[in-house]
Design an enzyme around this catalytic site. Structure first.
Site, PDB file in Angstrom:
ATOM      1  N   ASP A 152       4.132  13.336  47.523  1.00  0.00           N
ATOM      2  CA  ASP A 152       4.221  14.777  47.249  1.00  0.00           C
ATOM      3  C   ASP A 152       5.316  15.079  46.222  1.00  0.00           C
ATOM      4  OD1 ASP A 152       3.496  17.410  47.503  1.00  0.00           O
ATOM      5  OD2 ASP A 152       4.513  17.746  49.415  1.00  0.00           O
ATOM      6  N   ARG A 195       6.142  19.987  41.224  1.00  0.00           N
ATOM      7  CA  ARG A 195       7.538  20.417  41.025  1.00  0.00           C
ATOM      8  C   ARG A 195       8.247  19.562  39.985  1.00  0.00           C
ATOM      9  NH1 ARG A 195       8.733  20.163  47.130  1.00  0.00           N
ATOM     10  NH2 ARG A 195       6.571  19.420  47.101  1.00  0.00           N
ATOM     11  N   HIS A 225       1.118  14.744  37.829  1.00  0.00           N
ATOM     12  CA  HIS A 225       0.190  13.790  38.455  1.00  0.00           C
ATOM     13  C   HIS A 225       0.120  12.499  37.631  1.00  0.00           C
ATOM     14  CE1 HIS A 225      -0.790  16.872  41.237  1.00  0.00           C
ATOM     15  NE2 HIS A 225      -1.510  17.591  40.417  1.00  0.00           N
ATOM     16  N   SER A 264      -6.249  15.608  49.419  1.00  0.00           N
ATOM     17  CA  SER A 264      -6.653  16.078  50.744  1.00  0.00           C
ATOM     18  C   SER A 264      -7.885  16.977  50.644  1.00  0.00           C
ATOM     19  CB  SER A 264      -5.506  16.868  51.390  1.00  0.00           C
ATOM     20  OG  SER A 264      -5.337  18.109  50.740  1.00  0.00           O
ATOM     21  N   THR A 265      -8.534  17.180  51.768  1.00  0.00           N
ATOM     22  CA  THR A 265      -9.660  18.117  51.824  1.00  0.00           C
ATOM     23  C   THR A 265      -9.205  19.479  51.300  1.00  0.00           C
ATOM     24  OG1 THR A 265     -10.362  16.969  53.833  1.00  0.00           O
ATOM     25  CG2 THR A 265     -11.410  19.084  53.379  1.00  0.00           C
ATOM     26  N   GLU A 266      -7.995  19.868  51.700  1.00  0.00           N
ATOM     27  CA  GLU A 266      -7.461  21.172  51.309  1.00  0.00           C
ATOM     28  C   GLU A 266      -7.162  21.245  49.804  1.00  0.00           C
ATOM     29  OE1 GLU A 266      -6.372  19.414  53.993  1.00  0.00           O
ATOM     30  OE2 GLU A 266      -7.158  20.714  55.569  1.00  0.00           O
ATOM     31  N   TRP A 306      -9.053  20.552  47.481  1.00  0.00           N
ATOM     32  CA  TRP A 306     -10.205  21.088  46.737  1.00  0.00           C
ATOM     33  C   TRP A 306      -9.999  22.562  46.401  1.00  0.00           C
ATOM     34  CZ3 TRP A 306     -13.279  17.789  44.513  1.00  0.00           C
ATOM     35  CH2 TRP A 306     -13.618  16.579  45.127  1.00  0.00           C
ATOM     36  N   ARG A 325      -7.432  23.898  45.099  1.00  0.00           N
ATOM     37  CA  ARG A 325      -6.540  24.108  43.930  1.00  0.00           C
ATOM     38  C   ARG A 325      -7.369  24.573  42.729  1.00  0.00           C
ATOM     39  NH1 ARG A 325      -1.610  19.717  44.004  1.00  0.00           N
ATOM     40  NH2 ARG A 325      -1.018  20.138  46.159  1.00  0.00           N
ATOM     41  N   LEU A 369      -2.430  -7.565  50.449  1.00  0.00           N
ATOM     42  CA  LEU A 369      -2.310  -6.173  50.891  1.00  0.00           C
ATOM     43  C   LEU A 369      -3.648  -5.423  50.836  1.00  0.00           C
ATOM     44  CD1 LEU A 369      -0.275  -3.667  51.354  1.00  0.00           C
ATOM     45  CD2 LEU A 369      -0.451  -3.369  48.877  1.00  0.00           C
ATOM     46  N   ARG A 423       6.353  17.991  56.803  1.00  0.00           N
ATOM     47  CA  ARG A 423       5.119  18.266  57.552  1.00  0.00           C
ATOM     48  C   ARG A 423       4.111  17.145  57.318  1.00  0.00           C
ATOM     49  NH1 ARG A 423       5.454  22.711  53.869  1.00  0.00           N
ATOM     50  NH2 ARG A 423       4.261  22.290  51.976  1.00  0.00           N
TER      51      ARG A 423
HETATM   52  C1  IPE Z   1      -0.562  16.694  50.833  1.00  0.00           C
HETATM   53  O1  IPE Z   1       0.193  17.312  49.845  1.00  0.00           O
HETATM   54  C2  IPE Z   1      -1.732  16.004  50.226  1.00  0.00           C
HETATM   55  C3  IPE Z   1      -1.431  14.903  49.308  1.00  0.00           C
HETATM   56  C4  IPE Z   1      -0.264  14.391  49.070  1.00  0.00           C
HETATM   57  C5  IPE Z   1      -2.559  14.330  48.661  1.00  0.00           C
HETATM   58  P1  IPE Z   1       0.089  18.886  49.564  1.00  0.00           P
HETATM   59  O2  IPE Z   1       1.091  19.190  48.541  1.00  0.00           O
HETATM   60  O3  IPE Z   1      -1.307  19.242  49.259  1.00  0.00           O
HETATM   61  O4  IPE Z   1       0.475  19.478  50.982  1.00  0.00           O
HETATM   62  P2  IPE Z   1       0.861  20.956  51.433  1.00  0.00           P
HETATM   63  O5  IPE Z   1      -0.335  21.781  51.237  1.00  0.00           O
HETATM   64  O6  IPE Z   1       2.011  21.419  50.600  1.00  0.00           O
HETATM   65  O7  IPE Z   1       1.237  20.807  52.864  1.00  0.00           O
HETATM   66  C1  IPE Z   2       1.182  15.705  45.314  1.00  0.00           C
HETATM   67  O1  IPE Z   2       1.934  16.532  44.492  1.00  0.00           O
HETATM   68  C2  IPE Z   2      -0.129  15.300  44.686  1.00  0.00           C
HETATM   69  C3  IPE Z   2      -1.311  15.930  45.291  1.00  0.00           C
HETATM   70  C4  IPE Z   2      -1.312  16.722  46.311  1.00  0.00           C
HETATM   71  C5  IPE Z   2      -2.591  15.624  44.668  1.00  0.00           C
HETATM   72  P1  IPE Z   2       1.709  18.112  44.458  1.00  0.00           P
HETATM   73  O2  IPE Z   2       0.685  18.407  43.415  1.00  0.00           O
HETATM   74  O3  IPE Z   2       1.417  18.622  45.798  1.00  0.00           O
HETATM   75  O4  IPE Z   2       3.127  18.607  43.967  1.00  0.00           O
HETATM   76  P2  IPE Z   2       3.949  19.870  44.485  1.00  0.00           P
HETATM   77  O5  IPE Z   2       4.036  19.751  45.975  1.00  0.00           O
HETATM   78  O6  IPE Z   2       3.209  21.086  44.052  1.00  0.00           O
HETATM   79  O7  IPE Z   2       5.273  19.726  43.832  1.00  0.00           O
HETATM   80 MG    MG Z   3       2.582  19.265  47.330  1.00  0.00          MG
END
Ligand code: IPE
Ligand code: IPE
Ligand code: MG
Length: 261
Positions: free
Chosen positions: A35, A39, A52, A80-82, A84, A86, A146, A209
């Site tokens: 994560d 940012r 990314h 993640s499913t969630e 999608w 974005r 691995l 989390r």
């Molecule tokens: C969790 O990160 C999913 C991945 C790292 C792929 P998110 O950045 O999407 O999580 P939330 O929504 O802030 O909890």
């Molecule tokens: C994690 O980084 C990568 C994915 C969830 C795909 P984020 O894109 O969630 O980055 P932040 O949390 O917005 O900084």
């Molecule tokens: Mg994030």
């Protein structure tokens, strides 16, 4: 400490971090919520997609570090499913990045004897992503080091509901007796069937989390939260997490005294 590079390119300080690892007390399975890409990019006045793209190096670093240490399983939460939900431009860029990364990293996976695996709702991924993924999974299927599992279009509640549906179907077809359902039987219906639960789960970027990741499998995992944003995560940071893990007492409900007997 003087920060000179050794012949291997690592600094003296880095070597001492790795040297602190107890090699016969390593976890078999490490899971990571990668994560902080967005940012990281924002701090540099750049687009989220730039973050990314820069996260790929960190993926390479932890995969290599885990393979070198002889860790058996590494599971990375990549989408993640969630996710999608974005903006489409970001989702499209992530899918494109996935394809280009899998194709560019295939050689390195072979070199490091890494077997690629994917968990999640593969059918929801675009066709070209599915194809590239399947190619790399079959190309690396005979590797014995691995196992790298990418969680793609994954969420734990989706996975648990799928498992329940499949068990219900098996009961309907009389191939499973409800009386026989145990923790082990249930685990075998999850996408991680055959893979031991992670002993350690790492999340970067200072978020505390689980975000719908491996809810069942993390039941007794040690959790490690790092402030580092994912694109900055390096082998040494991975070693630090492992060292921290090695200092923990895993009691599994017992008392500390019981463990010492
Ligand atoms: C969790 O990160 C999913 C991945 C790292 C792929 P998110 O950045 O999407 O999580 P939330 O929504 O802030 O909890
Ligand atoms: C994690 O980084 C990568 C994915 C969830 C795909 P984020 O894109 O969630 O980055 P932040 O949390 O917005 O900084
Ligand atoms: Mg994030």
């Amino acid at each position: 400490m003087e920060d000179f590079k050794t012949k291997t390119g690592r600094t003296v300080e880095d070597m001492s971090i790795k040297d602190q690892l107890i090699l016969d007390k390593l976890p078999r399975h490490v899971a990571i919520i990668m994560d902080g890409n967005g940012r990281w990019a924002k701090q540099r006045g750049n687009s989220r997609v730039f973050g990314h793209k820069n996260g790929v190096k960190a993926v390479r670093e932890v995969t290599e570090a885990a393979a070198e240490l002889g860790i058996d399983y590494l599971t990375l939460y990549a989408f993640s499913t969630e996710n999608w939900n974005r903006p489409k431009i970001e989702v499209d860029a992530l899918m494109a990045l996935l394809v280009s990364t899998i194709s560019s990293e295939a050689k390195t996976l072979m070199k490091n004897n890494v077997k690629l695996n994917a968990i999640g709702c593969k059918e929801s991924l675009p066709d070209h992503v599915q194809k590239q993924l399947e190619n790399c999974i079959s190309e690396t299927s005979k590797n014995t080091g691995l196992t790298l599992s990418l969680a793609l279009s994954y969420s734990s509640r989706w996975e648990i509901v799928e498992a329940v549906k499949n068990i219900a179907q098996a009961i309907k077809e009389n191939t499973v007796d409800p009386e026989d359902i145990t923790n082990e039987v249930f685990s075998n219906y999850l996408t991680t069937a055959g893979i031991p639960d992670p002993e350690l789960m790492i999340r970067t970027s200072g978020e505390h989390r689980i975000s719908n990741f491996l809810l069942w499998q993390l039941a007794y995992s040690e959790l490690y939260f790092s402030e580092i944003l994912w694109p900055d995560f390096r082998k040494e940071d991975f070693y630090r997490a492992l060292i921290d893990f090695q200092s923990r007492e895993r009691r599994f409900g017992k008392t500390s005294d019981q463990l010492k007997k």
